[in-house]
Scaffold this active site. Sequence first.
Site, PDB file in Angstrom:
ATOM      1  N   LEU A  27       0.807  -1.219   0.000  1.00 15.04           N
ATOM      2  CA  LEU A  27       0.000   0.000   0.000  1.00 15.04           C
ATOM      3  C   LEU A  27       0.845   1.276   0.000  1.00 15.04           C
ATOM      4  O   LEU A  27       1.842   1.366   0.701  1.00 15.04           O
ATOM      5  CB  LEU A  27      -0.915  -0.019   1.226  1.00 15.04           C
ATOM      6  CG  LEU A  27      -1.864   1.169   1.393  1.00 15.04           C
ATOM      7  CD1 LEU A  27      -3.273   0.693   1.777  1.00 15.04           C
ATOM      8  CD2 LEU A  27      -1.367   2.143   2.456  1.00 15.04           C
ATOM      9  N   LEU A  28       0.406   2.218  -0.796  1.00 13.17           N
ATOM     10  CA  LEU A  28       0.954   3.582  -0.788  1.00 13.17           C
ATOM     11  C   LEU A  28      -0.147   4.471  -0.248  1.00 13.17           C
ATOM     12  O   LEU A  28      -1.310   4.302  -0.614  1.00 13.17           O
ATOM     13  CB  LEU A  28       1.327   3.965  -2.224  1.00 13.17           C
ATOM     14  CG  LEU A  28       1.586   5.428  -2.617  1.00 13.17           C
ATOM     15  CD1 LEU A  28       2.471   5.482  -3.870  1.00 13.17           C
ATOM     16  CD2 LEU A  28       0.317   6.227  -2.867  1.00 13.17           C
ATOM     17  N   ASN A  29       0.209   5.421   0.636  1.00 10.17           N
ATOM     18  CA  ASN A  29      -0.775   6.479   0.921  1.00 10.17           C
ATOM     19  C   ASN A  29      -0.133   7.855   0.801  1.00 10.17           C
ATOM     20  O   ASN A  29       0.384   8.147  -0.303  1.00 10.17           O
ATOM     21  CB  ASN A  29      -1.617   6.217   2.177  1.00 10.17           C
ATOM     22  CG  ASN A  29      -0.895   6.047   3.474  1.00 10.17           C
ATOM     23  OD1 ASN A  29       0.017   5.243   3.593  1.00 10.17           O
ATOM     24  ND2 ASN A  29      -1.302   6.774   4.483  1.00 10.17           N
ATOM     25  N   ASP A  30      -0.146   8.680   1.787  1.00  8.53           N
ATOM     26  CA  ASP A  30       0.184  10.107   1.620  1.00  8.53           C
ATOM     27  C   ASP A  30       1.530  10.390   0.942  1.00  8.53           C
ATOM     28  O   ASP A  30       2.529   9.745   1.256  1.00  8.53           O
ATOM     29  CB  ASP A  30       0.274  10.787   2.985  1.00  8.53           C
ATOM     30  CG  ASP A  30      -0.880  10.465   3.901  1.00  8.53           C
ATOM     31  OD1 ASP A  30      -1.787   9.733   3.492  1.00  8.53           O
ATOM     32  OD2 ASP A  30      -0.862  10.950   5.043  1.00  8.53           O
ATOM     33  N   GLN A  41       4.124   7.398   1.929  1.00 11.78           N
ATOM     34  CA  GLN A  41       3.814   6.470   3.006  1.00 11.78           C
ATOM     35  C   GLN A  41       3.674   5.084   2.406  1.00 11.78           C
ATOM     36  O   GLN A  41       2.904   4.890   1.450  1.00 11.78           O
ATOM     37  CB  GLN A  41       2.475   6.855   3.639  1.00 11.78           C
ATOM     38  CG  GLN A  41       2.520   8.028   4.574  1.00 11.78           C
ATOM     39  CD  GLN A  41       3.122   7.632   5.905  1.00 11.78           C
ATOM     40  OE1 GLN A  41       2.481   6.984   6.715  1.00 11.78           O
ATOM     41  NE2 GLN A  41       4.365   8.010   6.120  1.00 11.78           N
ATOM     42  N   TYR A  80       5.080   7.954  10.235  1.00  9.13           N
ATOM     43  CA  TYR A  80       3.902   8.567   9.632  1.00  9.13           C
ATOM     44  C   TYR A  80       4.262   9.827   8.852  1.00  9.13           C
ATOM     45  O   TYR A  80       5.429  10.194   8.736  1.00  9.13           O
ATOM     46  CB  TYR A  80       2.859   8.861  10.723  1.00  9.13           C
ATOM     47  CG  TYR A  80       2.000   7.652  11.085  1.00  9.13           C
ATOM     48  CD1 TYR A  80       2.294   6.378  10.599  1.00  9.13           C
ATOM     49  CD2 TYR A  80       0.888   7.789  11.911  1.00  9.13           C
ATOM     50  CE1 TYR A  80       1.494   5.281  10.931  1.00  9.13           C
ATOM     51  CE2 TYR A  80       0.086   6.696  12.245  1.00  9.13           C
ATOM     52  CZ  TYR A  80       0.397   5.450  11.757  1.00  9.13           C
ATOM     53  OH  TYR A  80      -0.395   4.376  12.080  1.00  9.13           O
ATOM     54  N   ARG A 109      -0.515  14.642  14.557  1.00 12.50           N
ATOM     55  CA  ARG A 109       0.422  14.129  13.531  1.00 12.50           C
ATOM     56  C   ARG A 109       0.480  15.017  12.287  1.00 12.50           C
ATOM     57  O   ARG A 109      -0.288  15.942  12.127  1.00 12.50           O
ATOM     58  CB  ARG A 109       0.019  12.703  13.131  1.00 12.50           C
ATOM     59  CG  ARG A 109      -1.401  12.575  12.637  1.00 12.50           C
ATOM     60  CD  ARG A 109      -1.719  11.120  12.240  1.00 12.50           C
ATOM     61  NE  ARG A 109      -3.122  10.998  11.884  1.00 12.50           N
ATOM     62  CZ  ARG A 109      -4.092  10.674  12.739  1.00 12.50           C
ATOM     63  NH1 ARG A 109      -3.818  10.413  14.005  1.00 12.50           N
ATOM     64  NH2 ARG A 109      -5.343  10.609  12.327  1.00 12.50           N
ATOM     65  N   GLU A 119      -6.283  16.160   9.348  1.00 14.27           N
ATOM     66  CA  GLU A 119      -5.054  15.501   8.932  1.00 14.27           C
ATOM     67  C   GLU A 119      -4.347  16.348   7.872  1.00 14.27           C
ATOM     68  O   GLU A 119      -4.970  17.102   7.134  1.00 14.27           O
ATOM     69  CB  GLU A 119      -5.359  14.108   8.350  1.00 14.27           C
ATOM     70  CG  GLU A 119      -5.892  13.146   9.396  1.00 14.27           C
ATOM     71  CD  GLU A 119      -5.941  11.689   8.927  1.00 14.27           C
ATOM     72  OE1 GLU A 119      -5.505  10.804   9.670  1.00 14.27           O
ATOM     73  OE2 GLU A 119      -6.431  11.439   7.810  1.00 14.27           O
TER      74      GLU A 119
HETATM   75  C1  FRU Z   1      -3.527  10.374   6.282  1.00 13.73           C
HETATM   76  C2  FRU Z   1      -2.826   9.681   7.435  1.00 13.73           C
HETATM   77  C3  FRU Z   1      -1.969  10.644   8.224  1.00 13.73           C
HETATM   78  C4  FRU Z   1      -0.943   9.739   8.852  1.00 13.73           C
HETATM   79  C5  FRU Z   1      -0.714   8.730   7.759  1.00 13.73           C
HETATM   80  C6  FRU Z   1      -0.377   7.362   8.226  1.00 13.73           C
HETATM   81  O1  FRU Z   1      -3.878   9.502   5.272  1.00 13.73           O
HETATM   82  O2  FRU Z   1      -3.779   9.050   8.288  1.00 13.73           O
HETATM   83  O3  FRU Z   1      -2.703  11.414   9.155  1.00 13.73           O
HETATM   84  O4  FRU Z   1       0.215  10.408   9.203  1.00 13.73           O
HETATM   85  O5  FRU Z   1      -1.907   8.693   6.997  1.00 13.73           O
HETATM   86  O6  FRU Z   1      -0.050   6.537   7.166  1.00 13.73           O
END
Ligand code: FRU
Length: 497
Positions: free
Chosen positions: A44-47, A63, A106, A166, A222
């Site tokens: 998984l990729l996120n932010d 991320q 994070y 965060r 966030e």
């Molecule tokens: C947003 C989030 C951030 C956190 C990160 C964790 O998508 O929830 O608030 O730092 O993803 O992966």
Amino acid sequence: MQWTRQLRYKPYQAWPTEYLEKIEKQATASTYYPQFHIAPNSGLLNDPNGFSYFNGKWHVFYQAFPFGPVHGLKSWVHLISADLVNWKKLGPALLPDSKYDAQGVYSGSAHQIGDQLFLMYTGNVRDQNWQRHPYQNGAWLDQNNKVTKLSLPLISQPEQTTDHFRDPQLIEKDGKYYVLIGAQDKKSLAGRINVFTSDNLTAWKNLGYLNFSADDLGYMIECPNLVTVDQQPVLIFCPQGLEHEILPYQNIYPNTYLIGSQVDLDSASFTSQSNLALLDYGFDIYASQAFNAPDGQAYLISWLGLPEIEYPTDAENWAHCLSLVKRLTIKNHRLYQQPVANLKKLRQQEHQLTGQASGQVEKTLAAKTTNQYELKLEIPADQQGTLWLFRDSEKAEGLKIKFATGKVAKILIDRSQTGQPFAKDYGQTRQVALNANQPLHLDIFVDHSVCEVFVNQGEAVFSLRVFPSASANKISLAGKQQINYNGSWWNLAKSCF
Ligand code: FRU
């Protein structure tokens, strides 16, 4: 695989190499895998994190949870680029390997200090009772892209917030450092942005919550970002649990922005005369990160995904990608987003499109694409019709872009007839109103399972994922009456390695 907590937080080195290789092959073999968008090798990729310009290159991190399509033990993966379009993956940069980030590295930001890039991020720490203890940590990236973490956190959870604390954005202004951190107030359980300042990066003073909105913005904010766009401060953030009366939205969580008239971080104030607005009208956009580059311009990149939503590629053990990079400007009190000009470098042979589509009959504009292209199309005023992408007429499949450019002017995107519909609970259409009786300019980027639609030079953007059948690769146009259209499309080269 049953993604238990134990598996999600299993140490990286405990995963067998063969397993990782196996799931990396699954991603590479996927027909949905993007070629000019940043996507994970596996998992998984996120932010987007640490989006910056340093040492003659653009840098971005994302991320990552490399072992499956779920949110688990997070790290940062590092990419560099000379042009914001061609990206090279350098690999993991921040791993969850210290006492202050043991359950996840994070999100956070990057800022050049001296001849190094300073990374500021949230360390996610859980105790034996799985109680969360967030820390805001620092690390230096040197000119050889080598990372050295600071041994102690910079900021710990303040008295007045819960453990939802965060996503630090580090800013330097008039010789002082400031950091904006997404937070939840302990007393009211409301979403906030906490501001801190420091002269030396070591001793941080809490300046309190940013005073930027009279509205109740939900229970958590966030990924806050403050940037300057055309001399105006713009605050971009993701309010979770925002009331729909304050701002209508359909995605599980919105990504929003406010254009300010004044900002004074020392007094934690951001004054705004404008209303809270959606950054993007599409289905899949979150955690956007913007920064001011040395050229003074503001650039934005986003996660093309959302928390808590299942995506069809979960079955292939990978999920999500980042958006294209967009340049921000302000016009008529609105944020405009345009794909960076260097994207033109990816264009291959031009296919011109000039003609007429008439009365309900669907006109093929491109019979068979690779679903890896840019399409520019101009539709005159006073028209109504449908542009189909990812189209297979026999299967009655396609992404429907309905437009009206008359007295009632709008654009509506319907993904209910694409190969594998998903996130249906949040609606299958998105729309935006346009100015009446104006021609419509569309600049659309299609990358296998990604579609980014730039409307009228960035006045509105729809970012979304679609998972079409292999045969769904036609572009066609159908008008209510006769439509004179004009445009071009180009296959685009692969740009992420
Ligand atoms: C947003 C989030 C951030 C956190 C990160 C964790 O998508 O929830 O608030 O730092 O993803 O992966």
